[in-house]
Structure formats: structure tokens, C-alpha cells
Scaffold this motif. Structure first.
Motif, PDB file in Angstrom:
ATOM      1  N   LYS A  25       0.874  -1.026   0.028  1.00 10.90           N
ATOM      2  CA  LYS A  25      -0.151  -0.056  -0.210  1.00 10.90           C
ATOM      3  C   LYS A  25       0.966   1.364  -0.068  1.00 10.90           C
ATOM      4  CE  LYS A  25      -4.568  -1.188   1.413  1.00 10.90           C
ATOM      5  NZ  LYS A  25      -5.149  -1.616   0.270  1.00 10.90           N
ATOM      6  N   LEU A  28      -3.659   5.175   2.671  1.00 11.92           N
ATOM      7  CA  LEU A  28      -5.111   5.142   3.034  1.00 11.92           C
ATOM      8  C   LEU A  28      -5.784   6.186   3.483  1.00 11.92           C
ATOM      9  CD1 LEU A  28      -4.328   2.278   5.814  1.00 11.92           C
ATOM     10  CD2 LEU A  28      -5.402   1.889   3.322  1.00 11.92           C
ATOM     11  N   THR A  66      -2.117  -6.023   5.161  1.00 13.60           N
ATOM     12  CA  THR A  66      -3.619  -6.399   5.719  1.00 13.60           C
ATOM     13  C   THR A  66      -3.524  -7.796   6.109  1.00 13.60           C
ATOM     14  OG1 THR A  66      -4.455  -4.710   4.198  1.00 13.60           O
ATOM     15  CG2 THR A  66      -5.894  -6.434   4.656  1.00 13.60           C
TER      16      THR A  66
END
Length: 121
Positions: A25, A28, A66
Motif C-alpha cells: 500500500k 489509505l 492487511t
């Protein structure tokens, strides 16, 4: 390590450095309305949920990515648990964020102040 800012009514979380690779990632964005509780409680950090994951976990070194189990989806990015904050969420794709920041107490206070301003508007 992450960098957290508040922009309008959302929390912007930037994943920094090589952590982007380990966590899969770059950033967010979480609406402030989805934040249930924010704390700088390293004692509440044990380990990510055991189940399926997309990321990297080397116990005692780094947890980034995650992690899902039993209906919970958590995003973790920590190397030093004493610098971590925990953000519990509702009505979001994640149920919890566990993030390392430079100044945990400052970031927790900043987020909680933004939540107060948003809820009083």
C-alpha cells in the motif's frame, strides 16, 4: 512508518519508504466519521490476526500489510510497538489500523481534536 494528516473530513495515511513494498500500500484515506477509538496504547498490540494476509510479518522485526481473520480486517505497519497507535473503525473496509508514527501522543491528540471539530460542526 506512516505519516498521518487530516484533510477536510478524512484521515490521510501515507506509508513511507520500503514499508510501501512490505505493506503493498502507498496510502489509505479513512473518513473521520468511521473512527471509533484512537489510542496510543502499545500494550494493546499483540500480533496481527492469524488468517489470510497480504503483506509481511517477521515476528519481532516488522508487521506490514492487511491481515484478516474471523470477519476482522486489519491494516498494520509497525516496527517499533512503542511508537504505535491503534485506530478502531466502524463502517469501513478495515476494523482496525495499527500504525507506527514518529510522535504517537501528538498524532492521537491531533486525530481526536479533528474528530471533535467534525462532530461539533
Amino acid at each position: 512508518m506512516t505519516r498521518i494528516t487530516v484533510h477536510n473530513d478524512s484521515l490521510q495515511i501515507e506509508i513511507e519508504g520500503l514499508h510501501r513494498l512490505w505493506a503493498f500500500k502507498r496510502r489509505l484515506t479513512i473518513p473521520l466519521a468511521h473512527l471509533q477509538q484512537v489510542s496510543g496504547n502499545p500494550e494493546g498490540i499483540r500480533r496481527p490476526p492469524i488468517g489470510w494476509s497480504v503483506g509481511f510479518w517477521a515476528p519481532g522485526l516488522i508487521v506490514a500489510g492487511t491481515f484478516c481473520s474471523r470477519g476482522r480486517r486489519e491494516f498494520w505497519d509497525i516496527r517499533h510497538p512503542t511508537k504505535a497507535i491503534i485506530i478502531d473503525l466502524v463502517n469501513d473496509r478495515y476494523t482496525r489500523l495499527v500504525l507506527e508514527v514518529d510522535a504517537p501522543r501528538f498524532v492521537v491528540d491531533m486525530i481526536n481534536e479533528a474528530r471533535r471539530r467534525t462532530s461539533s460542526s
